[in-house]
Motif scaffolding. Structure first.
Motif, PDB file in Angstrom:
ATOM      1  N   THR A 255       0.696  -0.989  -0.207  1.00  0.00           N
ATOM      2  CA  THR A 255       0.039   0.345   0.063  1.00  0.00           C
ATOM      3  C   THR A 255       0.556   1.151  -0.142  1.00  0.00           C
ATOM      4  OG1 THR A 255      -1.389   1.019   1.237  1.00  0.00           O
ATOM      5  CG2 THR A 255      -0.236   0.084   2.942  1.00  0.00           C
ATOM      6  N   PRO A 256       0.384   2.328  -0.747  1.00  0.00           N
ATOM      7  CA  PRO A 256       1.467   3.359  -0.431  1.00  0.00           C
ATOM      8  C   PRO A 256       1.270   3.963   1.203  1.00  0.00           C
ATOM      9  CG  PRO A 256      -0.574   3.687  -1.923  1.00  0.00           C
ATOM     10  CD  PRO A 256      -0.729   2.210  -1.482  1.00  0.00           C
ATOM     11  N   GLY A 257       2.416   4.379   1.037  1.00  0.00           N
ATOM     12  CA  GLY A 257       3.038   4.856   2.884  1.00  0.00           C
ATOM     13  C   GLY A 257       2.187   5.832   2.919  1.00  0.00           C
ATOM     14  N   LEU A 262      -5.270   2.114   5.866  1.00  0.00           N
ATOM     15  CA  LEU A 262      -4.530   0.364   5.050  1.00  0.00           C
ATOM     16  C   LEU A 262      -4.020  -0.059   6.700  1.00  0.00           C
ATOM     17  CD1 LEU A 262      -5.285   0.506   1.900  1.00  0.00           C
ATOM     18  CD2 LEU A 262      -6.835   0.436   3.264  1.00  0.00           C
ATOM     19  N   VAL A 263      -2.996   0.522   6.989  1.00  0.00           N
ATOM     20  CA  VAL A 263      -1.615  -0.054   7.367  1.00  0.00           C
ATOM     21  C   VAL A 263      -2.332  -0.160   8.866  1.00  0.00           C
ATOM     22  CG1 VAL A 263       0.570   0.673   8.679  1.00  0.00           C
ATOM     23  CG2 VAL A 263       0.116   1.536   6.390  1.00  0.00           C
ATOM     24  N   ASP A 290       4.798   8.842  13.487  1.00  0.00           N
ATOM     25  CA  ASP A 290       5.069   8.066  14.360  1.00  0.00           C
ATOM     26  C   ASP A 290       4.353   7.833  15.229  1.00  0.00           C
ATOM     27  OD1 ASP A 290       7.548   8.954  13.917  1.00  0.00           O
ATOM     28  OD2 ASP A 290       7.956  10.769  14.747  1.00  0.00           O
ATOM     29  N   GLU A 291       3.204   8.324  15.678  1.00  0.00           N
ATOM     30  CA  GLU A 291       2.081   8.482  16.223  1.00  0.00           C
ATOM     31  C   GLU A 291       0.846   6.886  15.884  1.00  0.00           C
ATOM     32  OE1 GLU A 291      -0.072  11.237  12.757  1.00  0.00           O
ATOM     33  OE2 GLU A 291       1.936  11.205  14.399  1.00  0.00           O
ATOM     34  N   VAL A 292       0.896   7.082  14.377  1.00  0.00           N
ATOM     35  CA  VAL A 292       0.466   6.069  14.013  1.00  0.00           C
ATOM     36  C   VAL A 292       1.300   5.062  13.496  1.00  0.00           C
ATOM     37  CG1 VAL A 292      -0.473   4.650  11.506  1.00  0.00           C
ATOM     38  CG2 VAL A 292      -0.752   7.405  11.857  1.00  0.00           C
ATOM     39  N   SER A 297       2.346  -0.480  16.179  1.00  0.00           N
ATOM     40  CA  SER A 297       3.992  -1.720  16.803  1.00  0.00           C
ATOM     41  C   SER A 297       2.948  -2.218  18.139  1.00  0.00           C
ATOM     42  CB  SER A 297       4.907  -0.171  16.762  1.00  0.00           C
ATOM     43  OG  SER A 297       4.385   0.344  18.137  1.00  0.00           O
ATOM     44  N   ARG A 298       2.129  -1.977  18.523  1.00  0.00           N
ATOM     45  CA  ARG A 298       1.459  -2.015  19.960  1.00  0.00           C
ATOM     46  C   ARG A 298       0.565  -3.044  19.507  1.00  0.00           C
ATOM     47  NH1 ARG A 298       0.936   3.050  23.839  1.00  0.00           N
ATOM     48  NH2 ARG A 298       2.589   3.883  24.211  1.00  0.00           N
TER      49      ARG A 298
END
Length: 691
Positions: A255-257, A262-263, A290-292, A297-298
């Motif tokens: 997917t586009p960054g 979607l991530v 960074d917040e996403v 990561s969590r």
């Protein structure tokens, strides 16, 4: 003369690395010293040789593993002819062969070699080496009739060139065509033909391989996540609900960054196990804020998120051109490959056809191979109470890929699935049970209350007791819902075996429950008993431990020669401790005159022939003992740990003996391979139990 087996092909893309790995597995079951030789190699590292060297602990120098480079061979053949090329390669082969009992030869790869008539060159080299040949034909995306015709033609070609063809292999055929192809070829060929289906997990590149090939940067993820296979590619462009419906198990999301929705959605789906994904590939060299990333990561710790510079369309072109490769960095693919080989190849028949004489001694690797083979030959179900422990999950992954036994994992099912998803482990073929919510809990409570009624256990109390994973697993074994149990990676020995004492109990002919360790030394396998259960057995109990340990040794291929250990050898010492060992030795001789036993005897006299010749000349056991019985737990436990740490031995166990059904304990420091071996041992023990 060194025996050699030559695995070759007729064209590129046949996936013969699976066959080469499988043949190596068979050879190392039979002999200690196996060499590897590739007549011609490309520049750069040889990934299959590196895999074989790492997996089978080969001491062979990589510089001895090949004849010459393709570029050198092409130039030499053009300038001086094929005879000169063959002469030089044969000379290099014999330099290797003289140092090994058997050599596995990896034929040329038919890829960018600039060599005319490569099939004929392989055939001639095989003949010059005195090697038997296993030709492999690739059947990927080929109709069944084309695979059959090509396999017959390959057999005729190698046979006409004078080769001794051991067997034919049709590899990577369509799964739906496998049975028909095998049946038709069996009737048309004078040698066995093994037909292996295409396995998507082998062709799938890992996330690490994709990252390397595309020059990507790892944004999130760990080593385990990067080792996941990308079984499919899902390209994100739709709105989130439609996108989630498109996800498939093991897919790599592309997917586009800048599509943070979607991530996060893909990682949330992975976290819920609906479905577990391989990872996320971000295109256009963009990444969420960074917040996403913190949220990502969590949501799915360890799951890889990788960024690449290209757009979705060019990235797609590169992805679809990639194919997974077997190498030392992909051990899970190796397990999958071996599982495939062992499922579709008659390994016993192939070994017999190779006529490789078994070494006179049992090496650690032979012992390990034999465990998996014997467990697989007569499948049993083993319950693993510590299902949420990472090492247990990784061991389950190996056991499932190698098709060793059926498994039941205990624990919170949601937690189990999430942890398995994070590790990239497929548990679809595994039974998952939560003792807290299982419908078996009430049934088990009634059974346990009945068994422990003499101790005042009520059904209400039993209902709480059987929710414990070790009690629940033991009751599964008792009730025939599992054939054996392995626990102890995070539980104490007492917590693991106490339920077995209460529920399964001892065999009628066993005076006590005891244990052995299989000590895998560099050049032999010894059996140590009892190093884990009985603190200070008396003479009768010690004799029982010796008899049980001899039976266990024999069951696992170790010819029992029993040494009853003491600080004194023969009649040289006196005292209560020596007398106990002497009395136990006499009890063994009286009860089992068929067993070879010596005692009291010191450890050095038991295992070292030169010492035995001085202290006990003429003894049938001294200097060649295989079963060593320690007088007490203090001596046994410290000795096995000293040998394990100082001599670099692998200690497999403790393996419990004397129970009506097999339950085995793990060390809390057990490695994944230790768990695999102990499960295999448990499955083999269960094969001899009337369930």
């Amino acid at each position: 003369m060194t025996r050699s087996v030559y695995v070759t092909g007729i064209d590129r893309g046949d996936g013969r690395q699976v066959i080469e790995l499988g043949v190596m597995e068979l050879l190392t079951r039979q002999v200690d010293r196996v060499g590897v030789f590739r007549p011609l190699v490309h520049d750069g590292p040889d990934r299959l040789f590196d895999l074989l060297r790492a997996r089978y602990r080969l001491s062979q120098d990589p510089e001895t593993g090949y004849g010459m480079y393709y570029r050198e061979a092409a130039a030499l053949q053009a300038e001086r002819g094929t005879d000169e090329l063959v002469t030089r390669v044969v000379d290099r082969f014999h330099r290797v062969a003289r140092d090994y009992e058997v050599v596995l030869v990896l034929g040329t790869d038919f890829a960018d070699t600039q060599l005319p008539d490569e099939l004929a060159l392989n055939a001639r080299l095989a003949n010059e080496f005195g090697a038997s040949v296993i030709p492999v034909v690739g059947g990927r995306k080929q109709p069944a009739d084309a695979v059959r015709a090509e396999t017959r033609n390959a057999y005729r070609a190698y046979e006409a060139l004078g080769c001794q063809v051991l067997a034919m292999v049709a590899n990577r055929v369509a799964p739906a065509d496998r049975a028909e192809i095998a049946e038709r070829l069996e009737a048309r060929l004078p040698v066995p033909c093994y037909v292996l289906p295409d396995e998507p997990a082998l062709a799938a590149p890992t996330v690490a391989q994709i990252t390397h090939a595309l020059g990507g940067k790892v944004v999130l993820g760990d080593h385990a996540g990067l080792a996941r296979d990308a079984l499919d590619f899902v390209f994100g462009g739709a709105m989130l609900p439609n996108f989630l419906n498109a996800l498939t198990p093991g897919c790599l999301v592309v997917t586009p960054g800048d599509r943070a929705d979607l991530v996060v959605g893909a990682l949330a789906a992975h976290s819920a196990g609906t479905p577990p994904i391989a990872g996320v590939l971000l295109t256009l060299d963009e990444r969420p804020g960074d917040e996403v990333l913190t949220l990502a990561s969590r949501l799915a710790p360890g799951t890889p998120v990788v960024s690449v510079a290209g757009g979705s369309f060019p990235t797609a072109g590169e992805l679809f051109a990639l194919e997974g490769k077997l190498n030392a960095a992909t051990p899970r693919k190796a397990e999958t490959a071996l599982g495939l080989f062992e499922r579709y190849v008659d390994t016993a028949d192939l070994l017999e056809r190779m006529a490789v004489a078994r070494s006179g001694r049992v090496t650690p690797m032979m012992f390990e191979h034999e465990l998996l083979e014997r467990a697989r030959a007569n499948r049993r179900r083993v319950v693993l109470p510590e299902g949420t422990e990472e090492r247990v999950l990784r061991a389950a992954d190996v056991l499932l890929r190698r098709d060793v036994c059926d498994l039941t994992l205990l624990g919170d099912v949601d937690v189990l699935r999430k942890k398995a998803a994070d590790l990239g482990i497929d548990l679809s073929k595994t039974q998952l049970i939560d003792p807290q919510t299982s419908e078996l809990r009430s049934r088990f409570a009634e059974k346990y209350a009945k068994l422990r009624a003499h101790k005042g256990v009520s059904v209400e109390l039993a209902y709480d007791v059987v929710a414990d994973v070790n009690y629940f697993g033991t009751l599964m074994v008792h009730e025939g819902l599992a054939d054996g149990m392995v626990s102890g990676s995070v539980h104490s020995t007492a917590a693991t075996i106490r339920p077995a004492f209460e529920i399964i109990k001892t065999k009628p002919d066993a005076k006590i429950v005891s244990s052995v360790f299989f000590m895998l030394l560099a050049d032999r396998v010894l059996v140590y008993g009892d190093c884990a259960v009985n603190p200070d057995p008396d003479a009768v109990q010690l004799a029982d431990i010796a008899v049980q340990s001899a039976a266990t040794a024999e069951k696992f291929g170790v010819d029992p020669r029993i040494a009853m250990l003491s600080y004194s050898t023969g009649s040289s010492g006196t005292g209560a401790d020596v007398d106990k060992v002497r009395d136990a030795t006499e009890l063994v001789r009286a009860g089992r005159p068929d067993l070879l036993v010596e005692g009291p005897i010191q450890y050095d006299a038991a295992v070292e022939p030169s010492v035995a010749a001085t202290k006990l000349p003429g003894s049938e056991v001294a200097g060649q003992a295989t079963v060593l019985i320690f007088p007490d737990l203090n001596t046994g436990n410290n000795t096995y740990k000293a040998v394990q740490r100082s001599a670099g031995a692998v200690a497999v166990g403790p393996v419990l003996q004397g129970l009506n059904k097999p339950v085995n304990d793990l060390s809390r420091g057990a490695l994944v391979q230790d768990i695999v071996q102990t499960v295999a041992i448990t499955a083999i023990q269960a094969q001899g139990v009337n369930l």
